[in-house]
Design an enzyme around this catalytic site. Structure first.
Site, short mmCIF file in Angstrom:
data_model
loop_
_atom_site.label_atom_id
_atom_site.label_comp_id
_atom_site.label_asym_id
_atom_site.label_seq_id
_atom_site.Cartn_x
_atom_site.Cartn_y
_atom_site.Cartn_z
N PHE A 14 0.53 -1.32 0.31
CA PHE A 14 -0.17 -0.19 -0.05
C PHE A 14 0.79 0.80 0.30
O PHE A 14 0.60 2.47 0.74
CB PHE A 14 -0.55 -0.21 0.93
N VAL A 17 1.94 3.27 -5.54
CA VAL A 17 1.22 2.62 -6.97
C VAL A 17 0.29 1.99 -6.06
O VAL A 17 -1.25 2.01 -6.37
CB VAL A 17 1.92 1.44 -6.96
N LYS A 99 9.25 -5.55 -11.11
CA LYS A 99 10.34 -5.45 -12.50
C LYS A 99 11.32 -5.92 -11.90
O LYS A 99 11.95 -6.84 -12.88
CB LYS A 99 10.65 -4.47 -13.21
N GLU A 123 1.73 -5.70 -16.76
CA GLU A 123 2.11 -4.33 -18.03
C GLU A 123 2.46 -3.27 -17.34
O GLU A 123 3.24 -1.78 -17.58
CB GLU A 123 0.73 -3.82 -18.14
N GLY A 181 7.30 10.47 -5.41
CA GLY A 181 6.79 8.91 -5.86
C GLY A 181 7.20 8.42 -6.96
O GLY A 181 6.96 6.90 -7.00
N GLU A 184 12.62 4.93 -6.35
CA GLU A 184 13.04 3.41 -6.28
C GLU A 184 14.08 3.60 -4.84
O GLU A 184 13.66 4.57 -3.70
CB GLU A 184 13.64 1.96 -6.55
N ASP A 195 17.43 -0.58 -12.75
CA ASP A 195 16.00 -0.40 -13.10
C ASP A 195 15.92 -0.61 -14.18
O ASP A 195 14.78 -1.50 -14.94
CB ASP A 195 15.53 0.79 -12.13
N LYS A 199 13.93 -4.01 -17.11
CA LYS A 199 12.54 -3.67 -17.47
C LYS A 199 12.75 -3.90 -18.26
O LYS A 199 12.17 -4.93 -19.92
CB LYS A 199 11.92 -1.93 -17.44
N GLY A 297 5.18 7.15 -10.85
CA GLY A 297 4.19 7.47 -10.07
C GLY A 297 3.10 6.72 -9.76
O GLY A 297 2.40 6.08 -10.41
N1 HSE Z 1 10.94 3.44 -10.23
C1 HSE Z 1 10.68 3.37 -11.89
C2 HSE Z 1 10.62 4.32 -12.57
C3 HSE Z 1 9.45 4.03 -11.12
O1 HSE Z 1 11.59 6.01 -12.08
O2 HSE Z 1 10.68 4.55 -13.55
C4 HSE Z 1 8.55 3.02 -11.58
O3 HSE Z 1 8.59 1.28 -12.40
#
Ligand code: HSE
Length: 418
Positions: A14, A17, A99, A123, A181, A184, A195, A199, A297
């Site tokens: 919570f 996201v 991810k 997604e 937000g 990470e 990150d 992905k 976000g």
């Molecule tokens: N920390 C990631 C970014 C959040 O900035 O893209 C979304 O995956």
């Protein structure tokens, strides 16, 4: 799943996201999906939802027969994998935004989906609000997909925009990305490229059927980029972006990497600022297509989770067409990259590793060069990751063997050597 059946959700997490999804679901009653329980780690935190919605017992969700959908948006990859595998074994559909977990456990997740026949949708895990996975999965044929270049990390794009356009210091820009937000919980994952790499690992599966581990893909982040690099970029009419790239080579294999890149002003990616992400797809006959949207976000990410929940109504699941129905492509290290490298007095660049060097500037504080190097050499020797060295690939950086011989010949001709 019966399209009239209620979707009863057990939600893990919570944070940015999870709370976003809770609010978004309240505004979309037509979906007939409701959250029965939310599993959280820290019960002491104040939250904007009724207290009886929360539990710290994961089994309250995983073994509740009424819950038929598990949505998992936590940032602990190992815990997330345990939740996903238990939920699938319990016959529940799963939606995830993790991810790191998906990249690290892709093969096990593929096996779990085959074994249970249940949908596992994610997604939201790449490019947040941009429906990139479903497009790669459904629309593009592997043979026609010549290449993809993408900005897949919102935080680094936000930081680069704030530093080089709005003149904020790095620390201020990062703090802002955290407060909004986007970052990470460990922002090193964003800044140092992990990150984006995660992905890219599973986007390559949907694009080309490649099932690589994150370790198989060459990457770095924006941690070593200097203001002087941004000044050089400006002089040359470029922006600097952290770009994930995949390109089909003449051999049919795929060149893939995640590296900072100079982008020209007429490149679609140059238009992508702040926390937005962008994906440029080059495919046979359709030429270029550009997907653009918020990549981080609360609501942009929740909107992708919502779309996955909605897709469960019609039993949507990824078919992994490029992996199971085509001949999967393989990664190759056999190509050359044209790169810009800047370095301070404390570092040496191994010039003899370059095929040739086109530009060389010795400066007081930093020097730089532009040259062509075989990709395998960047894989084998990681001098370019040292603090004080920044490596940025140039526009259209991939050079294949045949072209390099021609280029070499041309440069020798120009130099009057042959
Ligand atoms: N920390 C990631 C970014 C959040 O900035 O893209 C979304 O995956």
């Amino acid at each position: 799943m019966n399209k009239h059946k209620a979707l009863t959700i057990g939600l893990f997490g919570f944070g940015v996201v999870g709370e976003g999804l809770y609010k978004v679901l309240q505004q979309t009653p037509s979906l007939k999906a409701h959250i029965k329980k939310v599993c959280i780690k820290h019960p002491g935190k104040a939250r904007n939802a009724p207290a009886d919605l929360f539990t710290t017992e994961k089994d309250d969700l995983l073994f509740d027969n009424e819950i038929n959908v598990i949505v998992e948006v936590i940032d602990d990859a190992d815990a997330a994998f345990h939740i996903v595998s238990t939920a699938l074994h319990q016959g529940k559909a799963v939606v995830s935004a993790s991810k790191k977990m998906i990249a690290e456990h892709l093969l096990e997740i593929l096996a779990l989906q085959q074994q249970t026949g249940l949908p596992f949708l994610y997604e939201a895990a790449a490019c947040a609000s941009i429906p990139v996975i479903r497009n790669l999965e459904e629309y593009y044929d592997n043979d026609l997909l010549h290449g993809i270049r993408a900005i897949v990390n919102g935080s680094t794009n936000f930081i680069l925009t704030k530093m080089f356009e709005d003149k904020l210091a790095y620390g201020e820009a990062l703090l802002l990305a955290q407060q909004l937000g986007f970052a990470e919980s460990n922002p090193k994952l964003d800044v140092e490229g992990y990150d984006a790499l995660n992905k890219w690992t599973f986007l390559l599966t949907h694009a080309y059927g490649i099932t690589a581990q994150p370790d198989d893909i060459l990457f770095t982040g924006i941690q070593n980029i200097q203001l002087t690099d941004a000044n050089v970029a400006k002089e040359k009419g470029f922006d600097i972006k952290l770009v994930a790239q995949a390109q089909k080579l003449k051999s049919g294999q795929v060149a893939a990497f995640v590296l900072p890149q100079f982008v020209t002003k007429d490149d679609h990616l140059s238009f992508v600022r702040n926390e937005y992400n962008g994906v440029v797809i080059e495919s046979g006959f359709s030429d270029k297509q550009f997907f653009y949207g918020k990549g981080a976000g609360s609501f942009p990410t929740a909107s992708a989770v919502l779309s996955d929940i909605s897709a469960l109504r019609y039993d949507y699941h990824y078919e992994y067409k490029k992996l199971y129905h085509h001949t999967p492509a393989e990664l190759s290290n056999d190509f050359y990259l044209r790169v810009f490298v800047s370095f301070d007095k404390l570092n040496e660049v191994p010039k003899d590793e370059f095929e040739w060097i086109e530009e060389w500037h010795g400066g007081q504080e930093r020097s730089y060069l532009v040259g062509v190097i075989h990709f395998e050499k960047l894989v084998a020797h990681k001098w370019w990751k040292h603090q004080g060295i920044s490596l940025i690939v140039t526009p259209q950086p991939v050079i294949e063997d045949i072209e390099i011989r021609n280029l070499k010949k041309r440069s020798l001709e120009l130099a009057g050597i042959i």
